[in-house]
Structures are given as structure tokens and as C-alpha cells.
Design a protein around this motif. Structure first.
Motif, PDB file in Angstrom:
ATOM      1  N   PRO A  70      43.004  52.067  47.653  1.00  0.00           N
ATOM      2  CA  PRO A  70      43.022  53.414  47.077  1.00  0.00           C
ATOM      3  C   PRO A  70      41.817  53.619  46.171  1.00  0.00           C
ATOM      4  N   VAL A  71      41.323  54.836  46.162  1.00  0.00           N
ATOM      5  CA  VAL A  71      40.192  55.186  45.312  1.00  0.00           C
ATOM      6  C   VAL A  71      40.717  55.835  44.034  1.00  0.00           C
ATOM      7  N   SER A  72      40.201  55.374  42.919  1.00  0.00           N
ATOM      8  CA  SER A  72      40.572  55.951  41.631  1.00  0.00           C
ATOM      9  C   SER A  72      39.358  55.868  40.725  1.00  0.00           C
ATOM     10  N   ALA A  73      39.475  56.443  39.543  1.00  0.00           N
ATOM     11  CA  ALA A  73      38.382  56.340  38.568  1.00  0.00           C
ATOM     12  C   ALA A  73      38.091  54.878  38.274  1.00  0.00           C
ATOM     13  N   ASP A  74      39.137  54.065  38.170  1.00  0.00           N
ATOM     14  CA  ASP A  74      38.944  52.642  37.875  1.00  0.00           C
ATOM     15  C   ASP A  74      38.144  51.955  38.976  1.00  0.00           C
ATOM     16  N   SER A  75      38.440  52.323  40.228  1.00  0.00           N
ATOM     17  CA  SER A  75      37.793  51.619  41.341  1.00  0.00           C
ATOM     18  C   SER A  75      36.311  51.941  41.438  1.00  0.00           C
ATOM     19  N   ARG A  76      35.872  53.020  40.775  1.00  0.00           N
ATOM     20  CA  ARG A  76      34.452  53.358  40.809  1.00  0.00           C
ATOM     21  C   ARG A  76      33.699  52.796  39.594  1.00  0.00           C
ATOM     22  N   SER A  77      34.445  52.151  38.711  1.00  0.00           N
ATOM     23  CA  SER A  77      33.803  51.578  37.534  1.00  0.00           C
ATOM     24  C   SER A  77      33.274  50.191  37.869  1.00  0.00           C
ATOM     25  N   GLU A  78      32.599  49.573  36.914  1.00  0.00           N
ATOM     26  CA  GLU A  78      32.023  48.255  37.164  1.00  0.00           C
ATOM     27  C   GLU A  78      33.099  47.198  37.361  1.00  0.00           C
ATOM     28  N   LYS A  79      34.235  47.381  36.730  1.00  0.00           N
ATOM     29  CA  LYS A  79      35.318  46.414  36.850  1.00  0.00           C
ATOM     30  C   LYS A  79      36.546  47.118  37.427  1.00  0.00           C
ATOM     31  N   PRO A  80      36.664  47.142  38.774  1.00  0.00           N
ATOM     32  CA  PRO A  80      37.790  47.833  39.394  1.00  0.00           C
ATOM     33  C   PRO A  80      39.123  47.228  38.966  1.00  0.00           C
ATOM     34  N   SER A  81      40.140  48.065  38.888  1.00  0.00           N
ATOM     35  CA  SER A  81      41.466  47.561  38.562  1.00  0.00           C
ATOM     36  C   SER A  81      41.947  46.649  39.689  1.00  0.00           C
ATOM     37  N   LYS A  82      42.691  45.650  39.327  1.00  0.00           N
ATOM     38  CA  LYS A  82      43.236  44.723  40.318  1.00  0.00           C
ATOM     39  C   LYS A  82      44.561  45.266  40.852  1.00  0.00           C
ATOM     40  N   LEU A  83      44.767  45.056  42.130  1.00  0.00           N
ATOM     41  CA  LEU A  83      45.980  45.524  42.787  1.00  0.00           C
ATOM     42  C   LEU A  83      46.621  44.389  43.580  1.00  0.00           C
ATOM     43  N   PRO A  84      47.943  44.457  43.793  1.00  0.00           N
ATOM     44  CA  PRO A  84      48.568  43.527  44.732  1.00  0.00           C
ATOM     45  C   PRO A  84      48.051  43.815  46.146  1.00  0.00           C
ATOM     46  N   GLY A  85      48.097  42.818  46.995  1.00  0.00           N
ATOM     47  CA  GLY A  85      47.637  42.978  48.373  1.00  0.00           C
ATOM     48  C   GLY A  85      48.792  42.900  49.362  1.00  0.00           C
ATOM     49  N   ILE A  86      48.728  43.718  50.393  1.00  0.00           N
ATOM     50  CA  ILE A  86      49.737  43.699  51.449  1.00  0.00           C
ATOM     51  C   ILE A  86      49.045  43.478  52.801  1.00  0.00           C
ATOM     52  N   LEU A  87      49.448  42.428  53.501  1.00  0.00           N
ATOM     53  CA  LEU A  87      48.984  42.163  54.855  1.00  0.00           C
ATOM     54  C   LEU A  87      49.860  42.974  55.812  1.00  0.00           C
TER      55      LEU A  87
ATOM     56  N   GLU B  56      45.332  34.545  53.052  1.00  0.00           N
ATOM     57  CA  GLU B  56      44.690  33.786  51.974  1.00  0.00           C
ATOM     58  C   GLU B  56      43.424  34.484  51.478  1.00  0.00           C
ATOM     59  N   TRP B  57      42.698  35.111  52.403  1.00  0.00           N
ATOM     60  CA  TRP B  57      41.503  35.883  52.019  1.00  0.00           C
ATOM     61  C   TRP B  57      41.881  37.054  51.114  1.00  0.00           C
ATOM     62  N   LEU B  58      42.957  37.746  51.491  1.00  0.00           N
ATOM     63  CA  LEU B  58      43.414  38.892  50.694  1.00  0.00           C
ATOM     64  C   LEU B  58      43.828  38.442  49.300  1.00  0.00           C
ATOM     65  N   LYS B  59      44.584  37.353  49.246  1.00  0.00           N
ATOM     66  CA  LYS B  59      45.080  36.839  47.966  1.00  0.00           C
ATOM     67  C   LYS B  59      43.939  36.411  47.045  1.00  0.00           C
ATOM     68  N   ALA B  60      42.865  35.882  47.625  1.00  0.00           N
ATOM     69  CA  ALA B  60      41.757  35.333  46.832  1.00  0.00           C
ATOM     70  C   ALA B  60      40.722  36.383  46.414  1.00  0.00           C
ATOM     71  N   ARG B  61      40.848  37.597  46.905  1.00  0.00           N
ATOM     72  CA  ARG B  61      39.866  38.625  46.547  1.00  0.00           C
ATOM     73  C   ARG B  61      39.838  38.832  45.025  1.00  0.00           C
ATOM     74  N   PRO B  62      38.666  39.033  44.450  1.00  0.00           N
ATOM     75  CA  PRO B  62      38.582  39.221  42.999  1.00  0.00           C
ATOM     76  C   PRO B  62      39.242  40.504  42.512  1.00  0.00           C
ATOM     77  N   ASP B  63      39.419  41.489  43.421  1.00  0.00           N
ATOM     78  CA  ASP B  63      40.083  42.725  43.008  1.00  0.00           C
ATOM     79  C   ASP B  63      41.574  42.718  43.346  1.00  0.00           C
ATOM     80  N   CYS B  64      42.101  41.550  43.727  1.00  0.00           N
ATOM     81  CA  CYS B  64      43.534  41.387  43.968  1.00  0.00           C
ATOM     82  C   CYS B  64      44.154  40.684  42.763  1.00  0.00           C
ATOM     83  N   THR B  65      45.384  41.038  42.454  1.00  0.00           N
ATOM     84  CA  THR B  65      46.087  40.398  41.334  1.00  0.00           C
ATOM     85  C   THR B  65      46.453  38.958  41.638  1.00  0.00           C
ATOM     86  N   GLY B  66      46.350  38.572  42.913  1.00  0.00           N
ATOM     87  CA  GLY B  66      46.802  37.243  43.317  1.00  0.00           C
ATOM     88  C   GLY B  66      48.228  37.259  43.838  1.00  0.00           C
TER      89      GLY B  66
END
Length: 303
Positions: free
Chosen positions: A90-107, A173-183
Motif C-alpha cells: 500500500p502507498v501512504s505518506a510513510d511509504s514515500r518517506s526515507e524510512k517507510p513504515s514496516k508492515l506484516p507480509g502475506i504470501l 522467507e524472502w518476504l519475512k526478511a524484507r527490511p520493510d516487513c515487521t518480520g
């Protein structure tokens, strides 16, 4: 006088399900459909009604400005080398900043035809519920989804299923390890993807937070105690073999201390969630199951 097209008999839908699961050739499918008496519809019209209509089933445009999409190819050394997939955030103000908000990931895992437009639309729906979503294409090693479900099914049958399972785990595992994922990640899937959801829960243990299989096969009995994810099961009442598997799975999950729920939806067939196949789609069941799915992911991947 109503101009509404006659509803197809359950036998026609069951024939389609047998066909798409590799139980018969295209010619045999067409021959058997011709043998069905459907008032007001010829065999060609019956077949047309059973086939997917991706435009009809699209809820979220590919160009919706609330999401950002890309195709990503990731390594899968234990599988087929690489696996390509559709990534949506999803696109939000946070996602356009230098440090995007982290989100859970769904496969999001497809049926046995590969990453078709309907599954991409499901990934977009997930993203608009404020998750990042990744929908891998199990047909990557065969060139990817060919644009036709029947051809996709033929390619699907050529691939080593053990290696394809490794591809799906690599994607998770790739999704979980992304820096913009909460883990914290979850998985949902349909038919083959439902089986993948159940089996990833057993394979990944505590590394997976939630699994929501739609009409999927269950893991081997010996693997069920390894599940740590919260499991939400959806089956259609008229999908008799799949629905009949739930009581034993429920008992095994209970014995293993796994948080879980399961629902059997009245008058719903195999594939009831797929609005791209209108003769299988059951809107009441699909809406209820989808609401429960998002609630489940919110509960178990955001804690």
C-alpha cells in the motif's frame, strides 16, 4: 419474462473442477459437457460460462494509486533456482518517506494453474487491507503463467512438486526478511495454494504467524505437531472430499495445541472464493470467508 441465464447444474461445476485438476483432457471435458442437458444453453455456452473471466473478477485495478506493484525474482537454491512473483504494497505518506513504515507480509499462493490475473487481484486486495503481499508463480521454471489456465495446468504438472514447495518457502522467507516487513508473515492460498499454506505452517514452525488455507489439502499427520502458526480453514459444503478432511485436521490441531478455526460454507463448491469463475463463485460465502481471513491476519500478524 426473466432474461437471466439459466444456472448451471452442480454436475457441470464438478466436471469443470475435475478438468482443471487434471482429471480429464480438454476433449473429454467438452464431450461430457455436451452430454449435460441445460435448458436454454448449448455446450459451447456452458463451457464459456465455466471458464474464468478475469476482467469480471477484478476488484482492484492494476494501476490503483493506493498501491505500488512490481515483479520480483528471488533466489530459490533448494527449489528451481529462482522464483518470480508479484509484490504489492500500500502507498501512504510513510511509504514515500526515507524510512517507510514496516508492515506484516502475506504470501498469496495460486491454484494449480500458476499466477493468473485473479491471484494478482487477490494480492492487491490484501495490500489494501494494509499488508504487503507477495504472490509467487510456481510456474517460473517453465516460463511463468502462460496467459491461459488450461495451458498453465499442463505446465504445472511438469514441475517437480517438492522443488516447487521449496520455491514457495523461499518466497515466504524472502518476504519475512524484507527490511520493510515487521518480520511477521502469514500465508493464504487456494486449492494447491491452500495445501501450500497448510504445509508451510508445518515446515516453518514459529517463523510463520498465520495460515489461511482455502479448500486445501492437509499436512501429513506426523507434521501437524510442528505447526505454530494460527490456522484458519475454509471449505465449501459441496466440496465433499475436502470438507470431509476437516474434522480429523481439527482434532489433530487441537491435540497439538494450535490456535485454529474452521468453517464449512453452505451451498459452496470448490473454488467458491473465485469471482473470476462465476459458476463456482458464492458471494455470500466468499465475503464472509474474506472478512474472517483479514480479521485473522490482523489478529495474528500484528500482535
Amino acid at each position: 419474462m426473466s432474461s437471466e441465464r439459466p444456472k448451471l447444474p452442480i454436475e457441470a461445476v464438478e466436471l469443470y473442477n475435475e478438468f482443471i485438476h487434471g482429471g480429464m483432457s480438454r476433449r473429454a471435458f467438452m464431450t461430457r459437457v455436451q452430454g449435460l442437458a441445460v435448458a436454454g444453453l448449448g455446450a459451447t455456452a456452458v463451457i464459456e460460462a465455466l471458464m474464468p473471466n478475469y476482467a469480471l473478477g477484478q476488484q482492484i485495478s492494476k494501476t490503483d494509486d493506493r498501491i505500488k506493484t512490481s515483479y520480483e525474482t528471488i533466489p530459490s537454491p533448494k527449489g528451481n533456482g529462482t522464483i518470480k512473483g508479484y509484490f504489492v504494497r500500500p502507498v501512504s505518506a510513510d511509504s514515500r518517506s526515507e524510512k517507510p513504515s514496516k508492515l506484516p507480509g502475506i504470501l498469496v499462493v495460486h491454484e494449480n494453474r500458476g499466477l493468473n490475473p485473479h491471484i494478482e487481484d487477490i494480492a492487491r486486495r490484501v495490500a489494501l487491507s494494509n499488508f504487503m503481499a507477495f504472490a509467487p508463480d510456481g510456474l517460473t521454471s517453465q516460463g511463468g503463467f502462460p496467459g491461459d489456465d488450461y495451458k498453465g495446468g499442463l505446465l504445472f504438472n511438469k514441475i517437480d512438486k517438492a522443488k516447487m514447495m521449496e520455491d514457495m518457502q523461499a518466497a515466504a522467507e524472502w518476504l519475512k526478511a524484507r527490511p520493510d516487513c515487521t518480520g511477521k508473515i502469514g500465508v493464504t492460498g487456494f486449492c494447491y495454494g491452500g495445501s501450500v499454506s497448510n504445509n508451510l505452517a508445518a515446515r516453518m514452525g514459529a517463523d510463520l504467524a498465520a495460515a489461511v488455507p482455502f479448500y486445501g489439502g492437509v499436512p501429513p499427520d506426523a507434521e501437524i505437531p510442528k505447526i505454530k502458526a494460527a490456522v484458519l480453514v475454509h471449505h465449501g459444503e459441496l466440496d465433499k472430499n475436502a470438507a470431509a478432511s476437516y474434522p480429523a485436521y481439527d482434532k489433530a490441531l487441537t491435540a497439538a495445541g494450535v490456535a485454529h478455526e474452521g468453517y464449512i460454507y453452505p451451498n459452496a463448491v470448490h473454488g467458491f472464493n473465485c469471482d473470476a469463475t462465476p459458476e463456482r463463485y458464492n458471494k455470500a460465502a466468499a465475503d464472509l470467508a474474506w472478512g474472517r481471513t483479514i480479521d485473522w491476519f490482523n489478529k495474528y500478524t500484528r500482535a
